[in-house]
Design a protein around this motif. Structure first.
Motif, mmCIF file in Angstrom:
data_model
loop_
_atom_site.group_PDB
_atom_site.id
_atom_site.type_symbol
_atom_site.label_atom_id
_atom_site.label_comp_id
_atom_site.label_asym_id
_atom_site.label_seq_id
_atom_site.Cartn_x
_atom_site.Cartn_y
_atom_site.Cartn_z
ATOM 1 N N GLN A 182 0.828 -1.209 0.000
ATOM 2 C CA GLN A 182 0.000 0.000 0.000
ATOM 3 C C GLN A 182 0.861 1.258 0.000
ATOM 4 O O GLN A 182 0.622 2.190 -0.764
ATOM 5 C CB GLN A 182 -0.929 -0.009 1.220
ATOM 6 N N SER A 183 1.877 1.269 0.823
ATOM 7 C CA SER A 183 2.818 2.401 0.872
ATOM 8 C C SER A 183 4.113 1.908 1.500
ATOM 9 O O SER A 183 4.415 2.201 2.668
ATOM 10 C CB SER A 183 2.230 3.561 1.684
ATOM 11 N N PRO A 184 4.891 1.127 0.761
ATOM 12 C CA PRO A 184 6.021 0.434 1.374
ATOM 13 C C PRO A 184 7.227 1.319 1.634
ATOM 14 O O PRO A 184 7.574 2.194 0.836
ATOM 15 C CB PRO A 184 6.365 -0.636 0.333
ATOM 16 N N ALA A 185 7.854 1.071 2.783
ATOM 17 C CA ALA A 185 9.174 1.639 3.025
ATOM 18 C C ALA A 185 10.192 0.827 2.235
ATOM 19 O O ALA A 185 9.924 -0.309 1.820
ATOM 20 C CB ALA A 185 9.494 1.597 4.512
ATOM 21 N N ARG A 186 11.350 1.374 2.017
ATOM 22 C CA ARG A 186 12.404 0.666 1.285
ATOM 23 C C ARG A 186 12.768 -0.615 2.038
ATOM 24 O O ARG A 186 13.100 -0.590 3.221
ATOM 25 C CB ARG A 186 13.622 1.559 1.126
ATOM 26 N N LEU B 240 -6.760 -5.187 -4.341
ATOM 27 C CA LEU B 240 -7.164 -3.814 -4.020
ATOM 28 C C LEU B 240 -6.071 -2.800 -4.313
ATOM 29 O O LEU B 240 -6.331 -1.597 -4.316
ATOM 30 C CB LEU B 240 -7.566 -3.727 -2.538
ATOM 31 N N LEU B 241 -4.864 -3.263 -4.561
ATOM 32 C CA LEU B 241 -3.766 -2.342 -4.847
ATOM 33 C C LEU B 241 -4.064 -1.491 -6.074
ATOM 34 O O LEU B 241 -3.616 -0.341 -6.167
ATOM 35 C CB LEU B 241 -2.466 -3.127 -5.049
ATOM 36 N N PRO C 65 1.539 8.879 -7.566
ATOM 37 C CA PRO C 65 2.864 9.031 -8.184
ATOM 38 C C PRO C 65 3.800 7.887 -7.782
ATOM 39 O O PRO C 65 3.916 7.550 -6.606
ATOM 40 C CB PRO C 65 3.360 10.362 -7.622
ATOM 41 N N GLY C 66 4.463 7.295 -8.776
ATOM 42 C CA GLY C 66 5.416 6.231 -8.515
ATOM 43 C C GLY C 66 4.798 4.932 -8.045
ATOM 44 O O GLY C 66 5.500 4.048 -7.545
ATOM 45 N N ALA C 67 3.476 4.771 -8.224
ATOM 46 C CA ALA C 67 2.790 3.582 -7.698
ATOM 47 C C ALA C 67 3.304 2.293 -8.325
ATOM 48 O O ALA C 67 3.303 1.247 -7.667
ATOM 49 C CB ALA C 67 1.287 3.709 -7.930
#
Length: 282
Positions: free
Chosen positions: A75-79, A110-111, A118-120
């Motif tokens: 969903q919004s991953p950290a590195r 659902l992703l 941006p950058g998804a």
């Protein structure tokens, strides 16, 4: 010890479903493990067939299961966040020692709702950063789709696409659409992405239509781009798939051992293709 260079990332894809993408992913992962290579299998299909096939353990509770899968990471991953969900293959022995899985879940579908961010399309690439350094190979099992946010993430994170393909019109046409999309969108999606080749699956040399479609595959990627190993349609694949077993398991018998040997040959062919490509680009 981590490999000296980043491992090759191979997306296993075809626009046509039911062509043995997951079986090919599992078979190649097993062959790599048998060669002593460490493998990370990334299940980017929300049907999570590779996750089940490789017996990656997940929590029983649906919410906990989603959180422990790529659905909870992307969903919004950290590195490097994928590290927290890496799960060993549950086959035991050399396979559990050498194969890890980034598991999937139904909620991964659902992703696509956040595809416009941006950058998804680079979320998987970001989540895997650093995690892959401990492996010799990364295999990404793709859904049977083409213009899909999950596919975009898988291909953006890959160096190569490997296409399992039956000797049937729909499967070859699905492979053609993959090749065409790579040619069309490579610069915007992933300038380094290349077609590794086609692996013929469920192939019956006695059928003239299969021999004709094999010629179509060669026209699509060149004769050298079609794996010389043609995987036959054998009941042992059903046994292995239904029971989530490696082909070398005693229940799969001599047919399973023979099929496992074919996967070892196909893996050797793929590694040779990768080495040749790296030398050509050096």
């Amino acid at each position: 010890m981590a490999p000296a260079h980043p491992p090759p990332h191979i997306a296993v894809a075809n626009h046509k479903g039911g062509v043995a993408k997951t079986s090919t992913t599992a078979g190649l992962a097993a062959a790599a493990a048998e060669a002593g290579h460490r493998v990370l299998v990334v299940d980017m299909d929300s049907q999570y067939n590779a996750t089940r096939r490789l017996r990656a353990a997940l929590p029983a509770d649906p919410a906990d299961r989603a959180a422990a899968s790529l659905a909870g990471v992307l969903q919004s991953p950290a590195r490097g966040e994928a590290a927290r969900i890496v799960t060993p293959c549950g086959w035991g022995g050399i396979y559990s020692e050498h194969i890890d899985v980034c598991p999937s879940d139904l909620d991964l579908e659902l992703l696509g709702l956040t595809a416009g961010l941006p950058g998804a399309e680079r979320r998987l690439l970001r989540a895997l950063a650093g995690v892959v350094d401990a492996y010799d190979l990364v295999l990404i099992d793709c859904p049977p789709a083409l213009l899909s946010h999950l596919v975009d993430n898988a291909w953006t994170a890959s160096d190569y696409i490997l296409i399992p393909c039956e000797g049937e019109f729909e499967a070859v046409h699905g492979a053609r659409r993959v090749v065409e999309r790579v040619a069309r969108d490579r610069e915007n999606l992933n300038p380094d992405l290349e077609i590794l080749g086609i692996i013929p699956t469920r192939f019956r040399s006695t059928l003239s239509v299969h021999r004709t479609r094999l010629q179509d595959m060669e026209k699509l990627v060149g004769p050298d781009g079609v794996c010389p190993v043609k995987f036959p349609e054998l009941a042992v694949m059903k046994t292995a798939t239904e029971n989530a077993l490696p082909l070398t398991h005693p229940r799969c018998g001599s047919e399973g051992r023979n099929m496992a040997a074919l996967f070892r040959d196909a893996y050797a062919w793929a590694r040779k293709r990768i080495s040749h490509n790296q030398e050509s680009n050096a």
